[in-house]
Design a protein around this motif. Structure first.
Motif, PDB file in Angstrom:
ATOM      1  N   SER A   2       0.846  -1.192   0.000  1.00  0.00           N
ATOM      2  CA  SER A   2       0.000   0.000   0.000  1.00  0.00           C
ATOM      3  C   SER A   2       0.880   1.240   0.000  1.00  0.00           C
ATOM      4  O   SER A   2       1.861   1.322   0.743  1.00  0.00           O
ATOM      5  CB  SER A   2      -0.895   0.019   1.243  1.00  0.00           C
ATOM      6  OG  SER A   2      -1.515   1.271   1.412  1.00  0.00           O
ATOM      7  N   ARG A   3       0.512   2.204  -0.841  1.00  0.00           N
ATOM      8  CA  ARG A   3       1.217   3.486  -0.783  1.00  0.00           C
ATOM      9  C   ARG A   3       0.692   4.265   0.415  1.00  0.00           C
ATOM     10  O   ARG A   3      -0.503   4.470   0.576  1.00  0.00           O
ATOM     11  CB  ARG A   3       0.974   4.303  -2.050  1.00  0.00           C
ATOM     12  CG  ARG A   3       2.022   4.083  -3.119  1.00  0.00           C
ATOM     13  CD  ARG A   3       2.060   5.212  -4.122  1.00  0.00           C
ATOM     14  NE  ARG A   3       0.737   5.644  -4.564  1.00  0.00           N
ATOM     15  CZ  ARG A   3       0.506   6.786  -5.196  1.00  0.00           C
ATOM     16  NH1 ARG A   3       1.495   7.609  -5.455  1.00  0.00           N
ATOM     17  NH2 ARG A   3      -0.721   7.104  -5.578  1.00  0.00           N
ATOM     18  N   THR A   4       1.624   4.708   1.254  1.00  0.00           N
ATOM     19  CA  THR A   4       1.297   5.426   2.481  1.00  0.00           C
ATOM     20  C   THR A   4       2.103   6.713   2.513  1.00  0.00           C
ATOM     21  O   THR A   4       3.241   6.755   2.035  1.00  0.00           O
ATOM     22  CB  THR A   4       1.651   4.564   3.707  1.00  0.00           C
ATOM     23  OG1 THR A   4       0.870   3.367   3.673  1.00  0.00           O
ATOM     24  CG2 THR A   4       1.364   5.313   4.991  1.00  0.00           C
ATOM     25  N   VAL A   5       1.523   7.769   3.060  1.00  0.00           N
ATOM     26  CA  VAL A   5       2.237   9.034   3.208  1.00  0.00           C
ATOM     27  C   VAL A   5       2.928   9.050   4.563  1.00  0.00           C
ATOM     28  O   VAL A   5       2.294   8.823   5.603  1.00  0.00           O
ATOM     29  CB  VAL A   5       1.279  10.231   3.082  1.00  0.00           C
ATOM     30  CG1 VAL A   5       2.031  11.544   3.330  1.00  0.00           C
ATOM     31  CG2 VAL A   5       0.634  10.244   1.696  1.00  0.00           C
ATOM     32  N   GLN A  17       6.233  12.206   2.051  1.00  0.00           N
ATOM     33  CA  GLN A  17       6.758  11.258   1.069  1.00  0.00           C
ATOM     34  C   GLN A  17       5.824  10.054   0.946  1.00  0.00           C
ATOM     35  O   GLN A  17       5.148   9.680   1.904  1.00  0.00           O
ATOM     36  CB  GLN A  17       8.155  10.768   1.492  1.00  0.00           C
ATOM     37  CG  GLN A  17       9.182  11.871   1.635  1.00  0.00           C
ATOM     38  CD  GLN A  17      10.510  11.338   2.153  1.00  0.00           C
ATOM     39  OE1 GLN A  17      10.560  10.280   2.797  1.00  0.00           O
ATOM     40  NE2 GLN A  17      11.582  12.054   1.875  1.00  0.00           N
ATOM     41  N   TYR A  18       5.808   9.462  -0.244  1.00  0.00           N
ATOM     42  CA  TYR A  18       5.048   8.224  -0.454  1.00  0.00           C
ATOM     43  C   TYR A  18       5.971   7.034  -0.207  1.00  0.00           C
ATOM     44  O   TYR A  18       7.090   6.981  -0.737  1.00  0.00           O
ATOM     45  CB  TYR A  18       4.508   8.162  -1.882  1.00  0.00           C
ATOM     46  CG  TYR A  18       3.503   9.245  -2.197  1.00  0.00           C
ATOM     47  CD1 TYR A  18       2.162   9.102  -1.860  1.00  0.00           C
ATOM     48  CD2 TYR A  18       3.901  10.417  -2.824  1.00  0.00           C
ATOM     49  CE1 TYR A  18       1.235  10.094  -2.145  1.00  0.00           C
ATOM     50  CE2 TYR A  18       2.990  11.420  -3.114  1.00  0.00           C
ATOM     51  CZ  TYR A  18       1.665  11.252  -2.768  1.00  0.00           C
ATOM     52  OH  TYR A  18       0.747  12.248  -3.053  1.00  0.00           O
ATOM     53  N   VAL A  19       5.489   6.106   0.597  1.00  0.00           N
ATOM     54  CA  VAL A  19       6.267   4.916   0.930  1.00  0.00           C
ATOM     55  C   VAL A  19       5.413   3.683   0.633  1.00  0.00           C
ATOM     56  O   VAL A  19       4.227   3.634   1.015  1.00  0.00           O
ATOM     57  CB  VAL A  19       6.678   4.924   2.417  1.00  0.00           C
ATOM     58  CG1 VAL A  19       7.450   3.667   2.766  1.00  0.00           C
ATOM     59  CG2 VAL A  19       7.493   6.173   2.742  1.00  0.00           C
ATOM     60  N   ASP A  20       5.970   2.708  -0.047  1.00  0.00           N
ATOM     61  CA  ASP A  20       5.276   1.434  -0.274  1.00  0.00           C
ATOM     62  C   ASP A  20       5.476   0.544   0.949  1.00  0.00           C
ATOM     63  O   ASP A  20       6.607   0.215   1.310  1.00  0.00           O
ATOM     64  CB  ASP A  20       5.808   0.737  -1.524  1.00  0.00           C
ATOM     65  CG  ASP A  20       5.415   1.449  -2.797  1.00  0.00           C
ATOM     66  OD1 ASP A  20       4.281   1.970  -2.846  1.00  0.00           O
ATOM     67  OD2 ASP A  20       6.221   1.501  -3.739  1.00  0.00           O
ATOM     68  N   GLU A  21       4.376   0.166   1.588  1.00  0.00           N
ATOM     69  CA  GLU A  21       4.454  -0.623   2.804  1.00  0.00           C
ATOM     70  C   GLU A  21       3.613  -1.890   2.677  1.00  0.00           C
ATOM     71  O   GLU A  21       2.548  -1.868   2.040  1.00  0.00           O
ATOM     72  CB  GLU A  21       3.959   0.200   4.002  1.00  0.00           C
ATOM     73  CG  GLU A  21       4.802   1.421   4.296  1.00  0.00           C
ATOM     74  CD  GLU A  21       4.319   2.185   5.517  1.00  0.00           C
ATOM     75  OE1 GLU A  21       5.140   2.918   6.100  1.00  0.00           O
ATOM     76  OE2 GLU A  21       3.145   2.039   5.885  1.00  0.00           O
ATOM     77  N   GLY A 101      -3.348   6.863   3.320  1.00  0.00           N
ATOM     78  CA  GLY A 101      -2.824   5.644   2.722  1.00  0.00           C
ATOM     79  C   GLY A 101      -3.863   5.001   1.827  1.00  0.00           C
ATOM     80  O   GLY A 101      -5.064   5.269   1.944  1.00  0.00           O
ATOM     81  N   GLU A 102      -3.416   4.144   0.933  1.00  0.00           N
ATOM     82  CA  GLU A 102      -4.344   3.430   0.058  1.00  0.00           C
ATOM     83  C   GLU A 102      -5.092   2.340   0.812  1.00  0.00           C
ATOM     84  O   GLU A 102      -6.269   2.078   0.551  1.00  0.00           O
ATOM     85  CB  GLU A 102      -3.573   2.823  -1.116  1.00  0.00           C
ATOM     86  CG  GLU A 102      -2.976   3.856  -2.057  1.00  0.00           C
ATOM     87  CD  GLU A 102      -2.093   3.229  -3.116  1.00  0.00           C
ATOM     88  OE1 GLU A 102      -2.015   3.792  -4.217  1.00  0.00           O
ATOM     89  OE2 GLU A 102      -1.482   2.168  -2.847  1.00  0.00           O
ATOM     90  N   ASP A 307      -2.179  11.577  -5.419  1.00  0.00           N
ATOM     91  CA  ASP A 307      -0.827  11.884  -5.904  1.00  0.00           C
ATOM     92  C   ASP A 307      -0.402  13.312  -5.585  1.00  0.00           C
ATOM     93  O   ASP A 307       0.748  13.679  -5.848  1.00  0.00           O
ATOM     94  CB  ASP A 307      -0.752  11.675  -7.420  1.00  0.00           C
ATOM     95  CG  ASP A 307      -0.954  10.224  -7.824  1.00  0.00           C
ATOM     96  OD1 ASP A 307      -0.489   9.352  -7.082  1.00  0.00           O
ATOM     97  OD2 ASP A 307      -1.585   9.978  -8.861  1.00  0.00           O
TER      98      ASP A 307
END
Length: 329
Positions: A2-5, A17-21, A101-102, A307
């Motif tokens: 999930s893309r998370t800020v 920042q966007y982080v893939d978690e 987050g997504e 985005d």
């Protein structure tokens, strides 16, 4: 995934920042949600700057509100199942949970079923604004017919909620704005009276509107040196609520006048209501009834995409919006 800020240090919008978690399983008392929309609040800008009511633990997430679809529930969760449309009610520390987050995981107590009449974007906009105003005006002040309620920064989302809730309770709302260009929009939004503070002497005008009695309630997110004038607009034993500090200058109080009129000044935030199960349930019921009757309505200023988070925060800090900023995911 999930893309998370996230952000690792306090600062301006560019620290986001966007982080893939990895998507984690919910604990026994948690719910996992696929997010469709996120409501944006001034508190999140203060959080990003590490200037909020509690210190930030880095690296940090952020966000109080979201609307989406249940993806999974913890072992002890009842009443919700995958596929349900739900909304997140601000009732937790952003050091523990967040909504930017997504896919997010939140405590089960913090969610409620989405009102059927609302879109995801509308549903993401309503809970912070209405529950915050409800807590002060209905739960504490118990405003009713014959009361005057002064609402500074009236074009903010919580300000507009306060106007609607005051009207719903039978009180008379007096909206304050610095911009003459917002006068008609505030009247259209339900304000009984609008005072443009850059054009009118505030105290004299409110005394004129109230027939010289003053207002029973002031609901203020600004503070600063002009707060003393708001105290002067209060009636005998009136109440001034402070729920923000948009003006970072020192807040002064006219002590002798306060003693003479026996007024109260109360700090206020949503946690008094949303942090207590009984109060939270009562607030949700009140808001739902208002939405169903049409007395309460979402007011969305602008919608961004997920985005554009840094741009969202830049826009938030212009203080030019009329209503809620919402991000779609």
């Amino acid at each position: 995934m999930s893309r998370t800020v996230r952000f690792e240090t306090a600062g301006g919008p560019d620290v986001l920042q966007y982080v893939d978690e990895p998507v984690r399983d919910p604990k026994p008392d948690e719910v996992r949600i696929k997010v469709k929309a996120i409501g944006i609040n001034r508190a999140e800008s203060m959080w990003r700057n590490d200037q909020y009511i509690e210190p930030v633990k880095f690296p940090a997430g952020l966000g109080y509100e979201a609307a989406g679809v249940v993806d999974a529930v913890g072992a002890d969760v009842s009443g919700f199942a995958p596929g349900d449309k739900v909304n997140v009610i601000p009732s937790f520390s952003m050091n523990q949970y967040f909504t930017y987050g997504e896919v997010i995981v939140v405590p089960a107590y913090a969610i409620t079923r989405q009102p059927e009449s609302l879109s995801f974007a509308e549903a993401a906009s309503v809970w912070m604004m209405f529950v915050t105003a409800y807590g002060a005006l209905i739960e504490d002040a118990k405003v009713t017919d014959g009361d005057f309620v002064v609402v500074p920064a009236a074009s903010s989302s919580v300000g507009l909620a306060a106007i609607q809730i005051a009207n719903m309770a039978g009180a008379t709302s007096i909206a304050l704005t610095r911009s003459a260009g917002k006068r008609q929009s505030l009247l259209d939004a339900g304000a009984a009276h609008v005072v443009v503070t850059d054009e009118t002497e505030l105290v004299d005008e409110i005394m004129r509107i109230t027939g010289g009695k003053g207002a029973r309630v002031v609901f203020d997110p600004v503070a600063g040196p002009n707060f003393a004038k708001l105290i002067s607009t209060l009636s005998f034993q009136g109440i001034a609520y402070l729920y923000g500090a948009l003006d970072e200058r020192e807040t002064t109080l006219p002590v002798l006048e306060m003693i003479a009129k026996m007024v109260s000044v109360k700090a206020h935030n949503i946690w008094l209501t949303s942090g207590d199960p009984a109060r939270r349930n009562a607030a949700v019921e009140f808001v739902r009834k208002g939405l169903e009757s049409g007395a309460l309505k979402p007011v969305i200023d602008r919608t961004f995409s997920f985005d554009e988070i840094a741009e969202v925060h830049r826009y938030l800090e212009t203080n030019g919006q009329f209503g809620k900023i919402v991000v779609t995911v």
